[in-house]
Design a protein around this motif. Structure first.
Motif, PDB file in Angstrom:
ATOM      1  N   MET A   1       2.929  -5.639  -1.914  1.00 37.93           N
ATOM      2  CA  MET A   1       4.054  -5.659  -0.971  1.00 37.93           C
ATOM      3  C   MET A   1       3.707  -4.845   0.279  1.00 37.93           C
ATOM      4  O   MET A   1       3.225  -3.717   0.171  1.00 37.93           O
ATOM      5  N   ASN A   2       3.943  -5.442   1.456  1.00 38.23           N
ATOM      6  CA  ASN A   2       3.706  -4.687   2.691  1.00 38.23           C
ATOM      7  C   ASN A   2       4.897  -3.794   2.981  1.00 38.23           C
ATOM      8  O   ASN A   2       6.047  -4.237   2.940  1.00 38.23           O
ATOM      9  N   ILE A   3       4.622  -2.535   3.302  1.00 39.31           N
ATOM     10  CA  ILE A   3       5.701  -1.597   3.580  1.00 39.31           C
ATOM     11  C   ILE A   3       5.812  -1.410   5.089  1.00 39.31           C
ATOM     12  O   ILE A   3       4.818  -1.063   5.740  1.00 39.31           O
ATOM     13  N   PRO A   4       7.012  -1.649   5.644  1.00 38.53           N
ATOM     14  CA  PRO A   4       7.162  -1.467   7.095  1.00 38.53           C
ATOM     15  C   PRO A   4       6.781  -0.045   7.485  1.00 38.53           C
ATOM     16  O   PRO A   4       7.142   0.917   6.806  1.00 38.53           O
ATOM     17  N   SER A   5       6.014   0.099   8.575  1.00 44.19           N
ATOM     18  CA  SER A   5       5.477   1.416   8.928  1.00 44.19           C
ATOM     19  C   SER A   5       6.555   2.395   9.375  1.00 44.19           C
ATOM     20  O   SER A   5       6.335   3.600   9.390  1.00 44.19           O
ATOM     21  N   ASP A   6       7.750   1.868   9.751  1.00 37.32           N
ATOM     22  CA  ASP A   6       8.801   2.787  10.213  1.00 37.32           C
ATOM     23  C   ASP A   6       9.721   3.234   9.074  1.00 37.32           C
ATOM     24  O   ASP A   6      10.699   3.931   9.295  1.00 37.32           O
ATOM     25  N   ILE A   7       9.425   2.836   7.834  1.00 35.22           N
ATOM     26  CA  ILE A   7      10.260   3.270   6.708  1.00 35.22           C
ATOM     27  C   ILE A   7       9.448   4.231   5.838  1.00 35.22           C
ATOM     28  O   ILE A   7       8.378   3.870   5.333  1.00 35.22           O
ATOM     29  N   GLY A   8       9.969   5.438   5.678  1.00 31.28           N
ATOM     30  CA  GLY A   8       9.263   6.402   4.834  1.00 31.28           C
ATOM     31  C   GLY A   8       9.388   7.792   5.411  1.00 31.28           C
ATOM     32  O   GLY A   8      10.044   8.012   6.417  1.00 31.28           O
TER      33      GLY A   8
ATOM     34  N   ASN B   1       4.357   8.146  -7.129  1.00 27.80           N
ATOM     35  CA  ASN B   1       3.027   7.707  -6.720  1.00 27.80           C
ATOM     36  C   ASN B   1       3.031   6.228  -6.349  1.00 27.80           C
ATOM     37  O   ASN B   1       2.005   5.560  -6.413  1.00 27.80           O
ATOM     38  N   ASN B   2       4.231   5.762  -5.957  1.00 25.71           N
ATOM     39  CA  ASN B   2       4.368   4.363  -5.564  1.00 25.71           C
ATOM     40  C   ASN B   2       5.449   4.250  -4.482  1.00 25.71           C
ATOM     41  O   ASN B   2       6.642   4.309  -4.786  1.00 25.71           O
ATOM     42  N   PRO B   3       5.038   4.118  -3.225  1.00 24.06           N
ATOM     43  CA  PRO B   3       6.010   4.089  -2.133  1.00 24.06           C
ATOM     44  C   PRO B   3       7.081   3.015  -2.291  1.00 24.06           C
ATOM     45  O   PRO B   3       8.213   3.194  -1.827  1.00 24.06           O
ATOM     46  N   VAL B   4       6.774   1.934  -2.982  1.00 24.02           N
ATOM     47  CA  VAL B   4       7.747   0.843  -3.118  1.00 24.02           C
ATOM     48  C   VAL B   4       9.008   1.329  -3.838  1.00 24.02           C
ATOM     49  O   VAL B   4      10.131   0.952  -3.482  1.00 24.02           O
ATOM     50  N   GLU B   5       8.834   2.214  -4.835  1.00 23.98           N
ATOM     51  CA  GLU B   5       9.998   2.631  -5.631  1.00 23.98           C
ATOM     52  C   GLU B   5      10.969   3.520  -4.842  1.00 23.98           C
ATOM     53  O   GLU B   5      12.095   3.737  -5.280  1.00 23.98           O
ATOM     54  N   LEU B   6      10.563   4.001  -3.680  1.00 22.60           N
ATOM     55  CA  LEU B   6      11.460   4.852  -2.876  1.00 22.60           C
ATOM     56  C   LEU B   6      12.039   4.118  -1.666  1.00 22.60           C
ATOM     57  O   LEU B   6      12.882   4.672  -0.951  1.00 22.60           O
ATOM     58  N   LEU B   7      11.575   2.884  -1.442  1.00 22.15           N
ATOM     59  CA  LEU B   7      11.909   2.191  -0.182  1.00 22.15           C
ATOM     60  C   LEU B   7      13.393   2.189   0.154  1.00 22.15           C
ATOM     61  O   LEU B   7      13.781   2.432   1.293  1.00 22.15           O
ATOM     62  N   SER B   8      14.243   1.936  -0.840  1.00 24.16           N
ATOM     63  CA  SER B   8      15.671   1.775  -0.540  1.00 24.16           C
ATOM     64  C   SER B   8      16.369   3.114  -0.291  1.00 24.16           C
ATOM     65  O   SER B   8      17.521   3.149   0.118  1.00 24.16           O
ATOM     66  N   PHE B   9      15.662   4.224  -0.538  1.00 29.97           N
ATOM     67  CA  PHE B   9      16.337   5.526  -0.462  1.00 29.97           C
ATOM     68  C   PHE B   9      16.183   6.245   0.887  1.00 29.97           C
ATOM     69  O   PHE B   9      16.961   7.138   1.197  1.00 29.97           O
ATOM     70  N   TRP B  10      15.178   5.854   1.659  1.00 29.94           N
ATOM     71  CA  TRP B  10      14.962   6.584   2.921  1.00 29.94           C
ATOM     72  C   TRP B  10      16.155   6.414   3.862  1.00 29.94           C
ATOM     73  O   TRP B  10      16.639   7.373   4.456  1.00 29.94           O
TER      74      TRP B  10
END
Ligand code: G3P
Ligand code: CA
Length: 248
Positions: free
Chosen positions: A1-8, A222-231
């Motif tokens: 999954m590609n993670i948008p660079s502005d989320i995180g 250790n997996n950015p995907v699992e935090l995506l909805s929380f930022w």
């Protein structure tokens, strides 16, 4: 999954858990160096007392898992702990790595340009909270000017005592899951931040903490995907074994 660079998280909100402990033996200078090499600005590390009152950087209350030795921290002197190998268990490449004192770690962090989240562990062999927090205070006061320090603990009494000694430092209450009365519990310390297990995050809780001006960091992801909805809901930062995953 590609993670948008502005989320995180921003760069200063990524903390390397026990150093970059996915890459190098946890809570060693090698792990802190690996974190700096990945571009991290902060490390999280654990501290506890030896029998002679020396404060060392180690997670467990024994040296069994992470060194060449055995036994309780409460039965070891600094000279005995310093003779142990704290790297070979992880990988033969790290043979010769030592179990650092907090004083040694703080010096190394200054040289590496890193700041530290010092997690105060409370173990059965500790004789006095006063001794513990004064030992932490003595070592962190030797930090380099560019090294920032924050304190975290699962023990609210340790945070209260540290806050009395060092009222300007950020205090983070550690929980697996924030209790319903987190606001009351944090006021008593007082703490401005909570560190909770990422599996227990919820959008509702983050909206409440955001409204109250409370920072929340998630451990240990250790997996950015699992935090995506929380930022977007107010998650402030992350504690991770592998900081490069979150540093973009
Ligand atoms: O600081 C968060 C995390 O380190 C707490 O758990 O067991 O890894 O010290 P632990
Ligand atoms: Ca820790």
């Amino acid at each position: 999954m590609n993670i948008p660079s502005d989320i995180g998280p921003s760069r200063d909100e990524v903390q390397a858990h026990r150093g970059a402990s996915a890459i190098a033996p946890e809570n060693t200078i090698a792990a802190f160096r690996a974190a700096a090499e990945q571009g991290a600005l902060w490390v999280e590390l654990d501290v506890a007392l030896l029998a002679d009152g020396t404060l060392v950087v180690i997670h467990d209350d024994t040296v069994d898992r992470t060194t060449s030795g055995t036994g309780s921290l409460g039965a070891l002197t600094h000279a005995e702990a310093a003779a142990l190998d704290a790297g070979a268990w992880f990988d033969p490449r790290y043979a010769g790595e030592r179990l650092p004192t907090l004083e040694e770690a703080i010096k190394a962090l200054g040289e590496l340009g890193l700041s530290a989240n010092v997690e105060i562990k409370q173990h059965k062999h500790h004789k006095s909270l006063d001794q513990l927090v004064h030992a932490v205070q003595a070592d962190i006061r030797k930090r380099a000017p560019r090294t920032e320090i924050m304190i975290s603990s699962f023990d609210p009494e340790a945070l209260k005592a540290m806050h009395s000694l060092e009222p300007d430092l950020e205090m983070a209450m550690l929980w697996w899951k924030a209790p319903e009365d987190w606001a009351d519990k944090m006021k008593l310390i007082p703490a401005t931040t909570m560190h909770v297990n990422y599996k227990t995050l919820s959008i509702g809780m983050l909206e409440e903490t955001s409204k109250s001006g409370i920072k929340v960091r998630a451990w240990t992801s250790n997996n950015p995907v699992e935090l995506l909805s929380f930022w977007g809901a107010g998650l402030t930062g992350v504690i991770t074994d592998n900081p490069k995953l979150f540093l973009g």
